[in-house]
Design an enzyme around this catalytic site. Structure first.
Site, mmCIF file in Angstrom:
data_model
loop_
_atom_site.group_PDB
_atom_site.id
_atom_site.type_symbol
_atom_site.label_atom_id
_atom_site.label_comp_id
_atom_site.label_asym_id
_atom_site.label_seq_id
_atom_site.Cartn_x
_atom_site.Cartn_y
_atom_site.Cartn_z
ATOM 1 N N CYS A 1 3.189 -4.782 6.652
ATOM 2 C CA CYS A 1 2.935 -4.526 5.237
ATOM 3 C C CYS A 1 4.160 -3.946 4.535
ATOM 4 C CB CYS A 1 1.769 -3.551 5.088
ATOM 5 S SG CYS A 1 0.193 -4.205 5.674
ATOM 6 N N HIS B 1 0.831 -1.212 0.000
ATOM 7 C CA HIS B 1 0.000 0.000 0.000
ATOM 8 C C HIS B 1 0.856 1.249 0.000
ATOM 9 C CE1 HIS B 1 0.856 0.791 4.261
ATOM 10 N NE2 HIS B 1 0.670 -0.514 4.460
#
Length: 180
Positions: A156, A140
């Site tokens: 992440c 992301h």
């Protein structure tokens, strides 16, 4: 230094460094040494395109299915090895303007964090998110550009918003992903 052809101003080679001890502490730079990989060392094919994220050198590579597009991006990576998974996964969902909810483990570590953040400038997922087949794991964007090139995430892989927007347009549902 003025006599060295081709040198950039302010760049010192190790052998040119002064031998006297400086009174100020050394400055630590946020540097990354990319290790460029060949997709063939990690994937059997380029079917649906491939993404390889190297958590050591803090970089992500993308190859299109027809091998006409190859991209390299600097990333943020997990704070520690126990916060992420390594191995094979795939893109299962793409969201522009994602919402964010901390995982139960994040809330345990950070009880003051909000339970939900909608799309916008305060969203830790930035402007775009590629959801992976592993629960809670994403590639992301980030609105905090200081995180790129660092161990700074809770699991992440983060990219600059402009770069996740580009990767978002290139990647498809089913794009193969490997984190190493």
């Amino acid at each position: 230094m003025a006599g060295i052809v081709g040198m950039q101003p302010g760049v010192l080679l190790a052998q040119d460094a002064p031998t006297q001890r400086l009174s100020s502490p050394a400055i630590q730079r946020n540097t990354s040494s990319f290790r460029v990989h060949d997709w063939r060392d990690h994937f059997d094919s380029l079917e649906n395109g491939v993404i390889l994220s190297d958590t050591v050198s803090k970089m992500l590579q993308y190859w299109s299915e027809d091998e006409t597009i190859r991209k390299v991006y600097p990333t943020s990576v997990p704070l520690s090895g126990d916060l992420t998974k390594l191995g094979y996964t795939r893109v299962t969902r793409k969201v522009e303007g994602p919402s964010w909810r901390p995982t139960p483990a994040m809330k345990e570590r950070n009880p003051d964090w909000p339970d939900f953040v909608g799309p916008g400038a305060d969203n830790p997922l930035g402007t775009h998110a590629l959801y992976l087949s592993w629960q809670y794991y994403r590639i992301h964007g980030t609105n905090d550009t200081r995180k790129i090139g660092r161990k700074s995430s809770n699991g992440c892989i983060g990219l600059y918003n402009e770069q996740i927007e580009e990767l978002f347009a290139l990647a498809k549902i089913g794009t193969q992903v490997k984190l190493i």
